[in-house]
Design a protein around this motif. Structure first.
Motif, PDB file in Angstrom:
ATOM      1  N   ILE A  32      19.726   1.112  -4.925  1.00 32.42           N
ATOM      2  CA  ILE A  32      19.189   2.431  -4.562  1.00 32.42           C
ATOM      3  C   ILE A  32      19.657   2.838  -3.172  1.00 32.42           C
ATOM      4  CG2 ILE A  32      17.045   3.611  -3.924  1.00 32.42           C
ATOM      5  CD1 ILE A  32      15.744   2.386  -6.353  1.00 32.42           C
ATOM      6  N   SER A  33      19.809   1.868  -2.282  1.00 35.05           N
ATOM      7  CA  SER A  33      20.291   2.179  -0.937  1.00 35.05           C
ATOM      8  C   SER A  33      21.683   2.794  -0.985  1.00 35.05           C
ATOM      9  CB  SER A  33      20.312   0.907  -0.071  1.00 35.05           C
ATOM     10  OG  SER A  33      19.009   0.433   0.174  1.00 35.05           O
ATOM     11  N   ILE A  34      22.489   2.403  -1.963  1.00 36.96           N
ATOM     12  CA  ILE A  34      23.824   2.989  -2.115  1.00 36.96           C
ATOM     13  C   ILE A  34      23.723   4.357  -2.785  1.00 36.96           C
ATOM     14  CG2 ILE A  34      26.146   2.654  -3.029  1.00 36.96           C
ATOM     15  CD1 ILE A  34      25.292   0.653  -0.873  1.00 36.96           C
ATOM     16  N   TYR A  35      22.907   4.451  -3.818  1.00 28.29           N
ATOM     17  CA  TYR A  35      22.748   5.744  -4.490  1.00 28.29           C
ATOM     18  C   TYR A  35      22.234   6.816  -3.531  1.00 28.29           C
ATOM     19  CZ  TYR A  35      23.383   3.548  -9.090  1.00 28.29           C
ATOM     20  OH  TYR A  35      23.903   2.893 -10.170  1.00 28.29           O
ATOM     21  N   ALA A  36      21.462   6.408  -2.520  1.00 28.99           N
ATOM     22  CA  ALA A  36      20.919   7.377  -1.562  1.00 28.99           C
ATOM     23  C   ALA A  36      22.035   8.100  -0.814  1.00 28.99           C
ATOM     24  CB  ALA A  36      19.996   6.663  -0.572  1.00 28.99           C
ATOM     25  N   PHE A  37      23.211   7.491  -0.731  1.00 30.95           N
ATOM     26  CA  PHE A  37      24.334   8.141  -0.062  1.00 30.95           C
ATOM     27  C   PHE A  37      24.695   9.444  -0.756  1.00 30.95           C
ATOM     28  CE2 PHE A  37      29.056   7.693   1.255  1.00 30.95           C
ATOM     29  CZ  PHE A  37      28.837   8.474   2.382  1.00 30.95           C
ATOM     30  N   LYS A  38      24.620   9.452  -2.087  1.00 29.61           N
ATOM     31  CA  LYS A  38      24.948  10.675  -2.831  1.00 29.61           C
ATOM     32  C   LYS A  38      23.982  11.796  -2.481  1.00 29.61           C
ATOM     33  CE  LYS A  38      24.753   9.251  -7.075  1.00 29.61           C
ATOM     34  NZ  LYS A  38      24.922   9.284  -8.546  1.00 29.61           N
ATOM     35  N   ASP A  39      22.685  11.464  -2.407  1.00 26.50           N
ATOM     36  CA  ASP A  39      21.687  12.485  -2.074  1.00 26.50           C
ATOM     37  C   ASP A  39      21.906  13.026  -0.669  1.00 26.50           C
ATOM     38  OD1 ASP A  39      20.493  12.079  -4.545  1.00 26.50           O
ATOM     39  OD2 ASP A  39      19.109  10.554  -3.771  1.00 26.50           O
ATOM     40  N   ALA A  40      22.247  12.131   0.255  1.00 24.88           N
ATOM     41  CA  ALA A  40      22.491  12.565   1.631  1.00 24.88           C
ATOM     42  C   ALA A  40      23.695  13.498   1.690  1.00 24.88           C
ATOM     43  CB  ALA A  40      22.715  11.352   2.530  1.00 24.88           C
ATOM     44  N   VAL A  41      24.740  13.141   0.979  1.00 26.19           N
ATOM     45  CA  VAL A  41      25.945  13.969   0.958  1.00 26.19           C
ATOM     46  C   VAL A  41      25.653  15.328   0.323  1.00 26.19           C
ATOM     47  CG1 VAL A  41      28.248  14.195  -0.066  1.00 26.19           C
ATOM     48  CG2 VAL A  41      27.541  12.037   0.981  1.00 26.19           C
ATOM     49  N   LEU A  42      24.893  15.342  -0.749  1.00 27.16           N
ATOM     50  CA  LEU A  42      24.582  16.602  -1.423  1.00 27.16           C
ATOM     51  C   LEU A  42      23.777  17.518  -0.521  1.00 27.16           C
ATOM     52  CD1 LEU A  42      24.775  18.234  -4.030  1.00 27.16           C
ATOM     53  CD2 LEU A  42      22.665  17.129  -4.789  1.00 27.16           C
ATOM     54  N   GLU A  43      22.819  16.966   0.212  1.00 26.97           N
ATOM     55  CA  GLU A  43      22.005  17.776   1.120  1.00 26.97           C
ATOM     56  C   GLU A  43      22.837  18.340   2.259  1.00 26.97           C
ATOM     57  OE1 GLU A  43      18.506  15.871   2.538  1.00 26.97           O
ATOM     58  OE2 GLU A  43      17.836  15.217   0.553  1.00 26.97           O
ATOM     59  N   VAL A  44      23.757  17.551   2.779  1.00 26.28           N
ATOM     60  CA  VAL A  44      24.569  18.008   3.903  1.00 26.28           C
ATOM     61  C   VAL A  44      25.628  19.012   3.463  1.00 26.28           C
ATOM     62  CG1 VAL A  44      26.264  17.269   5.630  1.00 26.28           C
ATOM     63  CG2 VAL A  44      24.189  15.935   5.270  1.00 26.28           C
ATOM     64  N   LEU A  45      26.197  18.797   2.291  1.00 27.54           N
ATOM     65  CA  LEU A  45      27.303  19.623   1.837  1.00 27.54           C
ATOM     66  C   LEU A  45      26.914  20.667   0.810  1.00 27.54           C
ATOM     67  CD1 LEU A  45      30.030  16.862   1.398  1.00 27.54           C
ATOM     68  CD2 LEU A  45      29.502  18.203   3.426  1.00 27.54           C
ATOM     69  N   GLY A  46      25.695  20.633   0.324  1.00 25.98           N
ATOM     70  CA  GLY A  46      25.320  21.473  -0.806  1.00 25.98           C
ATOM     71  C   GLY A  46      25.278  22.952  -0.503  1.00 25.98           C
ATOM     72  N   ASP A  47      24.877  23.319   0.687  1.00 26.44           N
ATOM     73  CA  ASP A  47      24.738  24.744   1.019  1.00 26.44           C
ATOM     74  C   ASP A  47      25.956  25.227   1.797  1.00 26.44           C
ATOM     75  OD1 ASP A  47      22.236  24.774  -0.139  1.00 26.44           O
ATOM     76  OD2 ASP A  47      21.240  24.186   1.744  1.00 26.44           O
ATOM     77  N   GLY A  48      26.435  26.358   1.399  1.00 24.29           N
ATOM     78  CA  GLY A  48      27.505  26.998   2.153  1.00 24.29           C
ATOM     79  C   GLY A  48      28.883  26.417   1.916  1.00 24.29           C
ATOM     80  N   ASN A  49      29.072  25.625   0.909  1.00 25.18           N
ATOM     81  CA  ASN A  49      30.387  25.073   0.596  1.00 25.18           C
ATOM     82  C   ASN A  49      30.921  25.700  -0.682  1.00 25.18           C
ATOM     83  OD1 ASN A  49      31.026  22.741   2.556  1.00 25.18           O
ATOM     84  ND2 ASN A  49      28.882  22.439   2.033  1.00 25.18           N
TER      85      ASN A  49
END
Length: 285
Positions: free
Chosen positions: A96-113
């Protein structure tokens, strides 16, 4: 959808551009799954090292976790798995600690890209999934190794060989004697006979709950191995119930000396060596 080399490099640039915010958010999300069992500074160091490894692998154009360009990333994932396994975390918590990277990336890159960046994210997500599975597999291998080591240590602790007297050693057996444990008993007894140059060995089965054909065979093999080393064995702890079972099974110990208790066996051995230091067995009147 797998990453292409160009997509991997573009995504590496994005990871580098948002390095600080990604690391902070990834550590925050991973901490939620660990329930405070890891310090914030240690967790942040782990995710920062992993983020850099992801960035370097993708920046080199790696599209497959198994290729040489992902060697450092695999090493980091393996180190994380080993560390977590030894700390008592579960395989799920580690992945889960690795899967959390995807969520972090989505939150940072999700808006305005743009749509292209989001398509890159979908391909990147597959890459992270494979990394998480690699972590899971690595964790399982480490845990299996730890369990095997612990089992071996328990076997050694459950089969002590003690020196009772000069020239006399004893193996007090407690519990069931299976093939694996019998092998450990034989190895430890023979090694102790060599180390102490003892001519006598007492195998005490007082703590063995039952003696069947298999257990008897293990004991006999140990006695034969000791004799090949020049030592005589005495079996002690033959309780009435065990004696009846041995007779019923038709098991024969031949010329092997057997005694009812460890004290009787020691008296017998000391009598054979001419040492009368132990008091004679008292006879009830």
């Amino acid at each position: 959808m797998p990453l292409s080399s160009d997509e991997a490099r573009r995504f590496a640039d994005l990871l580098k551009e948002h390095a600080e915010s990604l690391t902070a958010r990834w550590a925050e999300l991973a901490a939620a799954g660990l329930r405070g069992r890891l310090s914030g500074s240690e967790l942040r160091r782990q995710v920062e090292d992993l983020r850099k490894s992801f960035e370097e692998a993708l920046g080199a154009g790696s599209v497959d976790l198994t290729d040489e360009r992902s060697a450092e990333l695999r090493a980091q994932l393996g180190e994380l798995s080993s560390h977590r396994a030894r700390q008592g975390f579960t395989a799920t918590e580690t992945a889960i600690s690795i899967y959390a990277f995807k969520d972090a990336v989505l939150e940072v890159l999700g808006d305005g890209n743009d749509a292209g960046t989001l398509r890159d994210y979908v391909a990147f997500s597959t890459f992270v999934d494979r990394a998480a599975l690699f972590t899971f597999d690595s964790y399982v291998k480490v845990r299996e190794g730890l369990i095997a080591d612990q089992a071996e240590q328990l076997l050694e602790l459950s089969t002590p060989v003690v020196k009772l007297w000069e020239g006399v050693v004893a193996v007090p057996l407690v519990g069931t004697l299976d093939s694996a444990r019998a092998q450990v008993v034989m190895e430890r007894l023979l090694q102790t006979l060599v180390d102490t140059s003892s001519p006598y060995a007492i195998i005490d089965i007082t703590g063995v709950p039952a003696v069947d054909t298999q257990v008897a065979q293990h004991i006999l093999k140990t006695v034969v191995a000791a004799r090949l080393m020049g030592a005589d064995c005495i079996i002690s702890g033959i309780r009435p119930q065990i004696a009846q079972t041995i007779v019923a099974l038709g098991i024969e110990f031949g010329d092997i000396a057997t005694k009812a208790s460890l004290a009787d066996a020691l008296r017998y051995v000391l009598g054979k060596t001419g040492n009368r230091s132990l008091p004679a067995k008292r006879t009830e009147r």
